[in-house]
Scaffold this motif. Structure first.
Motif, PDB file in Angstrom:
ATOM      1  N   LYS A 134     -49.256  56.187  -9.551  1.00 34.60           N
ATOM      2  CA  LYS A 134     -49.181  57.248  -8.612  1.00 34.60           C
ATOM      3  C   LYS A 134     -47.781  57.500  -8.196  1.00 34.60           C
ATOM      4  CE  LYS A 134     -53.135  54.973  -6.452  1.00 34.60           C
ATOM      5  NZ  LYS A 134     -53.889  54.243  -5.372  1.00 34.60           N
ATOM      6  N   ILE A 135     -46.789  56.807  -8.206  1.00 41.92           N
ATOM      7  CA  ILE A 135     -45.265  56.936  -7.929  1.00 41.92           C
ATOM      8  C   ILE A 135     -44.629  57.489  -9.161  1.00 41.92           C
ATOM      9  CG2 ILE A 135     -45.399  55.499  -5.995  1.00 41.92           C
ATOM     10  CD1 ILE A 135     -43.689  53.441  -7.718  1.00 41.92           C
ATOM     11  N   ALA A 136     -45.319  57.556 -10.247  1.00 44.70           N
ATOM     12  CA  ALA A 136     -44.375  58.081 -11.571  1.00 44.70           C
ATOM     13  C   ALA A 136     -44.652  59.493 -11.529  1.00 44.70           C
ATOM     14  CB  ALA A 136     -45.147  57.454 -12.671  1.00 44.70           C
ATOM     15  N   GLU A 137     -43.588  59.992 -11.661  1.00 46.26           N
ATOM     16  CA  GLU A 137     -43.667  61.795 -12.063  1.00 46.26           C
ATOM     17  C   GLU A 137     -44.408  62.005 -13.651  1.00 46.26           C
ATOM     18  OE1 GLU A 137     -40.364  64.341 -10.844  1.00 46.26           O
ATOM     19  OE2 GLU A 137     -39.009  62.486 -11.228  1.00 46.26           O
ATOM     20  N   SER A 138     -44.868  63.153 -13.478  1.00 42.20           N
ATOM     21  CA  SER A 138     -45.673  63.573 -14.829  1.00 42.20           C
ATOM     22  C   SER A 138     -45.446  64.916 -14.854  1.00 42.20           C
ATOM     23  CB  SER A 138     -46.991  62.865 -14.883  1.00 42.20           C
ATOM     24  OG  SER A 138     -47.917  63.512 -13.646  1.00 42.20           O
ATOM     25  N   LYS A 139     -45.663  65.627 -16.007  1.00 41.45           N
ATOM     26  CA  LYS A 139     -45.740  67.051 -16.155  1.00 41.45           C
ATOM     27  C   LYS A 139     -46.259  67.370 -17.656  1.00 41.45           C
ATOM     28  CE  LYS A 139     -41.103  67.024 -18.180  1.00 41.45           C
ATOM     29  NZ  LYS A 139     -39.651  68.070 -18.043  1.00 41.45           N
ATOM     30  N   ILE A 140     -46.610  68.696 -17.810  1.00 43.13           N
ATOM     31  CA  ILE A 140     -47.259  69.111 -18.787  1.00 43.13           C
ATOM     32  C   ILE A 140     -46.261  69.756 -19.701  1.00 43.13           C
ATOM     33  CG2 ILE A 140     -49.047  70.546 -19.915  1.00 43.13           C
ATOM     34  CD1 ILE A 140     -50.368  68.064 -18.691  1.00 43.13           C
ATOM     35  N   ASN A 141     -46.271  69.290 -21.225  1.00 43.58           N
ATOM     36  CA  ASN A 141     -45.491  70.044 -22.011  1.00 43.58           C
ATOM     37  C   ASN A 141     -45.979  70.782 -22.957  1.00 43.58           C
ATOM     38  OD1 ASN A 141     -43.002  68.457 -21.105  1.00 43.58           O
ATOM     39  ND2 ASN A 141     -43.832  66.819 -22.014  1.00 43.58           N
ATOM     40  N   PRO A 142     -45.246  71.610 -23.419  1.00 48.36           N
ATOM     41  CA  PRO A 142     -46.374  72.460 -24.508  1.00 48.36           C
ATOM     42  C   PRO A 142     -47.063  71.738 -25.602  1.00 48.36           C
ATOM     43  CG  PRO A 142     -44.049  73.504 -24.314  1.00 48.36           C
ATOM     44  CD  PRO A 142     -44.141  72.179 -23.538  1.00 48.36           C
ATOM     45  N   ARG A 143     -46.433  70.686 -26.018  1.00 47.42           N
ATOM     46  CA  ARG A 143     -47.032  69.847 -26.773  1.00 47.42           C
ATOM     47  C   ARG A 143     -47.162  68.305 -26.142  1.00 47.42           C
ATOM     48  NH1 ARG A 143     -44.056  69.856 -32.485  1.00 47.42           N
ATOM     49  NH2 ARG A 143     -45.939  68.883 -33.097  1.00 47.42           N
ATOM     50  N   MET A 144     -48.356  68.018 -26.187  1.00 50.96           N
ATOM     51  CA  MET A 144     -48.860  66.522 -25.614  1.00 50.96           C
ATOM     52  C   MET A 144     -49.437  65.787 -26.649  1.00 50.96           C
ATOM     53  SD  MET A 144     -47.933  66.745 -22.351  1.00 50.96           S
ATOM     54  CE  MET A 144     -48.758  65.855 -21.438  1.00 50.96           C
ATOM     55  N   ASN A 145     -49.075  64.477 -26.776  1.00 52.72           N
ATOM     56  CA  ASN A 145     -49.951  63.618 -27.475  1.00 52.72           C
ATOM     57  C   ASN A 145     -50.798  62.801 -26.726  1.00 52.72           C
ATOM     58  OD1 ASN A 145     -48.297  61.331 -26.487  1.00 52.72           O
ATOM     59  ND2 ASN A 145     -46.446  61.837 -28.082  1.00 52.72           N
ATOM     60  N   LEU A 146     -51.571  61.856 -27.312  1.00 49.62           N
ATOM     61  CA  LEU A 146     -52.802  61.192 -26.620  1.00 49.62           C
ATOM     62  C   LEU A 146     -52.099  60.279 -25.533  1.00 49.62           C
ATOM     63  CD1 LEU A 146     -55.440  60.305 -26.251  1.00 49.62           C
ATOM     64  CD2 LEU A 146     -55.157  58.567 -28.183  1.00 49.62           C
ATOM     65  N   ARG A 147     -51.098  59.510 -25.972  1.00 49.88           N
ATOM     66  CA  ARG A 147     -50.365  58.500 -25.273  1.00 49.88           C
ATOM     67  C   ARG A 147     -49.920  59.359 -23.940  1.00 49.88           C
ATOM     68  NH1 ARG A 147     -47.450  53.320 -26.634  1.00 49.88           N
ATOM     69  NH2 ARG A 147     -46.486  52.852 -25.220  1.00 49.88           N
ATOM     70  N   GLN A 148     -49.349  60.506 -24.104  1.00 53.70           N
ATOM     71  CA  GLN A 148     -48.922  61.099 -22.955  1.00 53.70           C
ATOM     72  C   GLN A 148     -49.861  61.550 -21.863  1.00 53.70           C
ATOM     73  OE1 GLN A 148     -46.694  64.308 -25.025  1.00 53.70           O
ATOM     74  NE2 GLN A 148     -44.668  63.510 -24.454  1.00 53.70           N
ATOM     75  N   ILE A 149     -51.071  61.971 -22.602  1.00 47.46           N
ATOM     76  CA  ILE A 149     -52.089  62.387 -21.557  1.00 47.46           C
ATOM     77  C   ILE A 149     -52.753  61.319 -21.030  1.00 47.46           C
ATOM     78  CG2 ILE A 149     -54.568  63.503 -21.879  1.00 47.46           C
ATOM     79  CD1 ILE A 149     -53.640  65.256 -24.116  1.00 47.46           C
ATOM     80  N   GLU A 150     -52.851  60.245 -21.787  1.00 45.58           N
ATOM     81  CA  GLU A 150     -53.539  58.868 -21.363  1.00 45.58           C
ATOM     82  C   GLU A 150     -52.620  58.419 -20.089  1.00 45.58           C
ATOM     83  OE1 GLU A 150     -55.882  56.636 -24.665  1.00 45.58           O
ATOM     84  OE2 GLU A 150     -53.710  56.427 -24.598  1.00 45.58           O
ATOM     85  N   SER A 151     -51.347  58.531 -20.079  1.00 48.66           N
ATOM     86  CA  SER A 151     -50.403  58.070 -18.968  1.00 48.66           C
ATOM     87  C   SER A 151     -50.928  58.699 -17.690  1.00 48.66           C
ATOM     88  CB  SER A 151     -48.867  58.177 -19.474  1.00 48.66           C
ATOM     89  OG  SER A 151     -48.624  59.365 -19.694  1.00 48.66           O
TER      90      SER A 151
END
Length: 778
Positions: free
Chosen positions: A113-130
């Motif tokens: 909840k307190i971790a920042e996140s953003k969408i990049n032009p290219r996203m792998n599975l690990r990034q999306i799962e996070s």
């Protein structure tokens, strides 16, 4: 007046402007050399002004008896424990706080909840799962908390903390016992969830390697300086833990090898006769590791996968935590190390994927680390020190998890080799800080990471003459200190609030200590004071004040200005050599002086028109008409008069022998102006390069800035003429702009590297390397 030895300005001035971004104070000096007293906790009966524990120092104790079973089929764990808590404080306690660190991975955890996140032009599975977090059933299941009569004790779970409400206050000097029954599912630490503990799955042979840490409910610290330390665990800020004795029974598949904090109590029950014989041999072997379970034996066990169970029993005394590892994949080796009149067993556990690196290096590095750290702190007090290959890097009492894997063909790069050695030194070194000198990691990461990284640097340099240490040398921290201001914060910042965690908590404090040792205090004074701090706070809970005060108390050096700048501030070091003026003593005769004056006057009077006028003006008015001339047309102001000669004789006759010696010494006086562009005051280390090819270094203490923190001037008298001057020639102060350290100015090239990022298992070699190429070319 007649005895005044005048200095005449001989050589021109080099003046360089101050960079526009320099920050100037309205005062010449503000607070950089004021004492730290008001910023530190006041001394008291628990912690003295000298930095030592006070005569009424106290700390709590928590003993544990634990029974735990690992389920290798569904990767889960269940356990039961009895905690005996001793209230050594002067305070009655209505409740106790327990850490539930596994809850950091629970569905309602604050970590995502307190971790920042953003969408990049290219996203792998690990990034999306996070971003999605997870729907796995993780975190503690607390089945019961009971007193010794079996009665339930009320508890309140607050995320990663649990309050145990005692039926009556625990008074000073009393102890209480209670039990906790719990279970949880072990997570895949190689997944996006990550973290320190968990399991790694090896699909090629279908086996698991478990690193069991933060695995049981652990007592929080109650201290004289903070009360309960129950700040939530959200992933980075590590642990504040209570010392105690442990008796732990670990049930695992019968073909697993287990390594753990403490001493194995039942080797005859869990090891076969061959392993027992090798184990006894290892206890008497000091020059090289003895392999107790070989790679061939481990590979056979990988295929068999026993369904039977064995229970391993370990005891550990006076430790703040307990961790263990288990796998049928493990190779095990060990050797003895002499420490303070006793033998310590240095050991390693690793899968075949770690060879040949681990068999050759790991246990030898463990042994070296114990020797190196003990020489600078105290003799390693525990009976074992274990390194486990786990594609990880984390520390616990007597055991740590490390990375470093070669390619499948056994080759590896030097980066992998040195990275593995460094992480083993670092994690084994954590036995000293914070496992024994038990600081609060949740609050002050630098007190364990920074001190340990400093000692790691020293151990690395002892391992190999040209060891490529990443942290320690002053110039290596300069890029971080040159970061944009919004990316910087003081070392004295809470762990969770640091933007660049590695540089801030590891590299900068390690560099600061190295600068103290090499440049500010000297090795002898520093080593004595650092050892004093280590010995004073063995098996105790120190604070930053205790460290700062002890280093000054034992060395006799006022370091408040250093702690202010390096630990409480975020200013960088950037001292500029702004201006150099060269003077010589005026010992000329009247004839020599008048000749020099004539040259200077002709030089000053010259202009380009004079050359053209010689051709274009054949004759001036004065040259053509004698009536236009007077006394001054024939007067020579540069001729030596009898009055000049007599004044010179009188002056020379009035001088004492010492004054005559000084006048004729031929000394060169260099007046140098320095500006503190960065803000962090440091000593002035000045190298004078002479015209005859020799050089020397002058060292001016940082206190030269005490009356003006922004600009100082200093004159140096030299017998030889100076060709050039370099500030901080050996790169000792972490100066972020070396271009303004030269007179005359020099161009200093900046370099950049082109690299390609790599993914995969942490610490695993990937791609080509020199060893691989050499094999191909045979």
């Amino acid at each position: 007046m007649k005895k005044l030895l005048t200095l005449s300005f001989l050589i021109g001035t080099i003046l360089l402007s101050l960079p526009a971004e320099a920050q100037w104070s309205e005062q010449n000096h503000a607070e950089r050399f004021e004492q730290l007293g008001p910023m530190l906790r006041s001394p008291n009966v628990y912690r003295t002004a000298s930095g030592a524990p006070g005569h009424m120092y106290w700390q709590q104790k928590a003993d544990h008896e634990i029974e735990v079973e690992l389920n290798d089929d569904n990767q889960s764990i269940k356990g039961w424990q009895k905690i005996t808590y001793y209230n050594n404080s002067p305070d009655p306690l209505k409740y106790l706080w327990i850490q539930l660190d596994q809850n950091e991975r629970a569905k309602d955890s604050n970590t995502p909840k307190i971790a920042e996140s953003k969408i990049n032009p290219r996203m792998n599975l690990r990034q999306i799962e996070s971003i999605l977090w997870h729907d796995q059933d993780l975190g503690y299941k607390i089945h019961s908390v009971k007193d010794m009569s079996g009665k339930d004790i009320p508890v309140t779970i607050v995320k990663t903390m649990m309050r145990v409400d005692l039926p009556q206050p625990l008074m000073p000097g009393q102890q209480t016992e209670f039990t906790v029954d719990w279970s949880f599912n072990i997570h895949d630490r190689m997944s996006f969830i990550g973290g320190r503990p968990g399991y790694e799955y090896f699909p090629k042979d279908g086996n698991y390697l478990y690193t069991m840490a933060e695995w049981f409910p652990r007592m929080a610290v109650y201290s004289d300086f903070e009360g309960w330390q129950h700040k939530q665990f959200v992933g980075r800020g590590e642990f504040a833990l209570t010392f105690g004795d442990y008796k732990v029974k670990i049930t695992v598949p019968a073909d697993h090898m287990v390594g753990a904090t403490g001493v194995l109590q039942n080797p005859q029950e869990v090891l076969n006769s061959t392993e027992l014989q090798r184990w006894e041999q290892a206890k008497k072997t000091y020059d090289k590791p003895v392999i107790i379970r070989t790679q061939a034996e481990a590979e056979r066990l990988e295929k068999q996968k026993s369904k039977d169970k064995k229970t391993w029993i370990f005891h550990a005394e006076n430790v703040r935590d307990f961790a263990w590892t288990s796998s049928r994949k493990f190779i095990w080796d060990a050797m003895a190390v002499k420490q303070g009149g006793k033998d310590v067993m240095a050991m390693s556990y690793y899968a075949k994927e770690g060879n040949p690196l681990w068999e050759q290096y790991s246990t030898r590095v463990v042994a070296h680390t114990l020797k190196s750290y003990s020489a600078r702190t105290f003799d390693y007090p525990y009976p074992v020190a274990i390194s486990v290959e786990a594609s990880n890097g984390m520390e616990y009492p007597m055991i740590c998890f490390n990375y470093g894997r070669p390619d499948e063909d056994g080759t590896y790069s030097d980066a992998i080799k040195y990275g593995m050695i460094s992480v083993i030194i670092h994690e084994v070194g954590h036995n000293y800080f914070p496992m024994i000198v038990n600081s609060d990691e949740r609050q002050w990461s630098w007190m364990d990471e920074g001190l340990n990284t400093f000692l790691q640097y020293l151990a690395e340099q002892e391992w190999d003459r040209n060891y490529p240490s990443r942290r320690g040398p002053a110039h290596k921290i300069a890029p971080y200190m040159a970061s944009e201001r919004h990316l910087l914060e003081p070392i004295m910042t809470n762990s969770e609030n640091i933007i660049q965690f590695g540089p801030n908590a590891y590299a900068k404090p390690a560099t600061a200590l190295n600068i103290l040792r090499e440049t500010i205090m000297g090795r002898e004074l520093f080593d004595y004071a650092f050892k004093e701090y280590s010995e004073r706070w063995m098996f105790k809970h120190p604070t930053p004040e205790d460290f700062f005060r002890t280093m000054e108390d034992a060395s006799g050096i006022d370091l408040d200005w250093f702690w202010r700048g390096w630990f409480f501030g975020a200013d960088p070091v950037d001292i500029s050599l702004e201006e150099v003026k060269w003077y010589k003593m005026d010992n000329r005769t009247p004839a020599e002086k008048k000749a020099d004056q004539k040259k200077e006057a002709e030089k000053e009077a010259y202009h380009i028109s004079m050359d053209y006028n010689k051709k274009d003006i054949p004759q001036t008015v004065v040259e053509a008409d004698p009536a236009t001339r007077d006394f001054y047309n024939s007067y020579n102001p540069f001729s030596v008069t009898p009055e000049d000669e007599q004044a010179y004789k009188n002056f020379m006759a009035s001088l004492s022998p010492k004054e005559k010696e000084l006048l004729n010494s031929g000394l060169n006086f260099y007046e140098m102006r320095f500006r503190n562009v960065g803000g962090l005051v440091m000593p002035l280390i000045i190298q004078f390069n002479y015209k005859d090819g020799t050089s020397e270094v002058e060292r001016i203490p940082a206190e030269i800035w005490r009356l003006n923190e922004w600009e100082v001037t200093k004159v140096f008298a030299k017998k030889k003429e100076v060709a050039s001057i370099v500030l901080d020639p050996l790169r000792e102060t972490a100066d972020i702009d070396e271009a303004n350290n030269y007179w005359p100015r020099q161009f200093v090239p900046s370099r950049f590297e082109l690299f390609k990022g790599a993914g995969g298992v942490r610490g695993a070699s990937a791609g080509d390397n020199p060893m691989k190429r050499a094999r191909r070319n045979r």
